[in-house]
Design a protein around this motif. Sequence first.
Motif, mmCIF file in Angstrom:
data_model
loop_
_atom_site.group_PDB
_atom_site.id
_atom_site.type_symbol
_atom_site.label_atom_id
_atom_site.label_comp_id
_atom_site.label_asym_id
_atom_site.label_seq_id
_atom_site.Cartn_x
_atom_site.Cartn_y
_atom_site.Cartn_z
ATOM 1 N N HIS A 56 0.835 -1.212 0.000
ATOM 2 C CA HIS A 56 0.000 0.000 0.000
ATOM 3 C C HIS A 56 0.859 1.247 0.000
ATOM 4 C CE1 HIS A 56 -3.980 -1.705 0.644
ATOM 5 N NE2 HIS A 56 -3.313 -2.670 1.224
ATOM 6 N N GLU A 60 1.058 4.080 -2.725
ATOM 7 C CA GLU A 60 0.729 5.449 -2.329
ATOM 8 C C GLU A 60 1.830 6.408 -2.784
ATOM 9 O OE1 GLU A 60 -0.152 5.692 1.819
ATOM 10 O OE2 GLU A 60 -0.659 7.806 1.709
ATOM 11 N N HIS A 133 -9.063 6.831 -6.973
ATOM 12 C CA HIS A 133 -8.677 6.905 -5.565
ATOM 13 C C HIS A 133 -9.257 5.729 -4.776
ATOM 14 C CE1 HIS A 133 -8.605 8.276 -1.400
ATOM 15 N NE2 HIS A 133 -7.655 9.138 -1.737
ATOM 16 N N ARG A 134 -10.531 5.436 -4.936
ATOM 17 C CA ARG A 134 -11.268 4.302 -4.351
ATOM 18 C C ARG A 134 -11.491 4.381 -2.838
ATOM 19 N NH1 ARG A 134 -9.190 -1.273 -6.853
ATOM 20 N NH2 ARG A 134 -7.360 -0.822 -5.613
ATOM 21 N N ASP A 135 -11.016 5.418 -2.177
ATOM 22 C CA ASP A 135 -11.275 5.509 -0.733
ATOM 23 C C ASP A 135 -11.518 6.963 -0.331
ATOM 24 O OD1 ASP A 135 -11.683 4.542 1.817
ATOM 25 O OD2 ASP A 135 -9.558 4.493 2.336
ATOM 26 N N ASN A 140 -10.142 11.302 4.762
ATOM 27 C CA ASN A 140 -9.021 11.398 3.819
ATOM 28 C C ASN A 140 -8.970 12.743 3.091
ATOM 29 O OD1 ASN A 140 -8.170 8.880 4.446
ATOM 30 N ND2 ASN A 140 -9.146 7.857 2.714
ATOM 31 N N ASP A 153 -4.026 10.457 1.258
ATOM 32 C CA ASP A 153 -4.103 9.015 1.459
ATOM 33 C C ASP A 153 -4.492 8.243 0.191
ATOM 34 O OD1 ASP A 153 -4.200 6.497 2.445
ATOM 35 O OD2 ASP A 153 -5.305 7.014 4.268
ATOM 36 N N TRP A 156 -5.259 3.185 -1.222
ATOM 37 C CA TRP A 156 -6.149 2.248 -1.933
ATOM 38 C C TRP A 156 -6.264 2.587 -3.419
ATOM 39 C CZ3 TRP A 156 -7.309 -2.293 -0.376
ATOM 40 C CH2 TRP A 156 -7.463 -2.567 0.982
ATOM 41 N N THR A 166 -10.860 -5.567 -7.164
ATOM 42 C CA THR A 166 -10.552 -5.605 -5.727
ATOM 43 C C THR A 166 -11.636 -4.883 -4.918
ATOM 44 O OG1 THR A 166 -8.306 -5.271 -6.461
ATOM 45 C CG2 THR A 166 -8.686 -5.212 -4.071
ATOM 46 N N CYS A 168 -12.410 -2.737 -2.013
ATOM 47 C CA CYS A 168 -11.632 -1.879 -1.126
ATOM 48 C C CYS A 168 -12.433 -0.625 -0.812
ATOM 49 C CB CYS A 168 -10.311 -1.498 -1.780
ATOM 50 S SG CYS A 168 -10.516 -0.719 -3.365
ATOM 51 N N GLY A 169 -11.836 0.248 0.009
ATOM 52 C CA GLY A 169 -12.551 1.453 0.405
ATOM 53 C C GLY A 169 -13.243 1.223 1.729
ATOM 54 N N THR A 170 -14.057 2.182 2.129
ATOM 55 C CA THR A 170 -14.684 2.152 3.446
ATOM 56 C C THR A 170 -16.178 1.919 3.236
ATOM 57 O OG1 THR A 170 -12.992 3.663 4.175
ATOM 58 C CG2 THR A 170 -14.935 3.505 5.560
#
Length: 270
Positions: A56, A60, A133-135, A140, A153, A156, A166, A168-170
């Motif tokens: 990660h 990043e 970005h996905r998150d 963030n 950030d 992800w 995938t 991912c994320g919140t």
Amino acid sequence: MATREEWSMSDFEIGKYIGEGKFGKVYLAREKQSGYVVALKVIFKPKLEKYRFHPHLRREIEIQRDLDHPNVLRLFAWFHDEEKVVLVLEYAARGELYKVLRAAGRFDERTAATYVASLAGALAYCHKKGIIHRDIKPENLLLDLEGRLKIADFGWAARSNAKRHTLCGTIDYLAPEMVEKKAHDHAVDNWTLGILCYEYLIVTVDWAFPSTPRVSSEAKDLISKLLVKDSSKRLCLEDIMKHPWIQKNAEPSGSCIKHKDVTRAKVIDK
Ligand code: AMP
């Protein structure tokens, strides 16, 4: 700040402690030669190993150092030694948008539209460079001294040449195609933008417009066009920026902070 091959802690005067994340600590710092104020994120290698976070962090760094947009937090440089990895970041003096939103309860339409427009502009820039970005979530998003939004950030984030799979994320901000583990593309960020816009104005989580607080019909129109299950029918970023609610309410400078509040914050920071 000058570009350099090799940086080390001795290049910086370390200032106040800003906060702590899962992997390390963040400090205010000044680069000695230029006097430039930055945030140093110090990440401890044993923690990286414990949580297997290397991939990660590598992603990043690779992604964020290529990005240069007024609403994306700059990663100026990074370096490491035996114990730690240090990211030299743009300093976002007003901290997390999340905390500002919690303290305010909700934003007025001018502030919400300004943040949504800033975010849409930054995401359009990232998507053009093939980055999703996905998150995106309030935690963030940081604010600089002038109150300008900065996406942070990119842990992800992914390069988006092909559809991705995938999960991912919140969870609160996940687009339906991600929840259903279907292939997804940059439209996942646009869904999240709709959720954020809703949250900025309304706060409750159920997807319906309550009678209070009163929200303009233009804002409702934008939210309804983003929270669309079929990702191909979701409003694109260019159309978000042209939307009447954004055109009417967003501050073109990206800042809703009054000049006197910026001056006061500068004095407090010293
Ligand atoms: P993190 O490790 O990213 O979770 O950050 C820990 C704390 O430092 C959080 O309160 C962040 O809001 C804050 N922080 C992280 N990066 C910056 C920055 N570039 N400028 C100002 N505050 C930051």
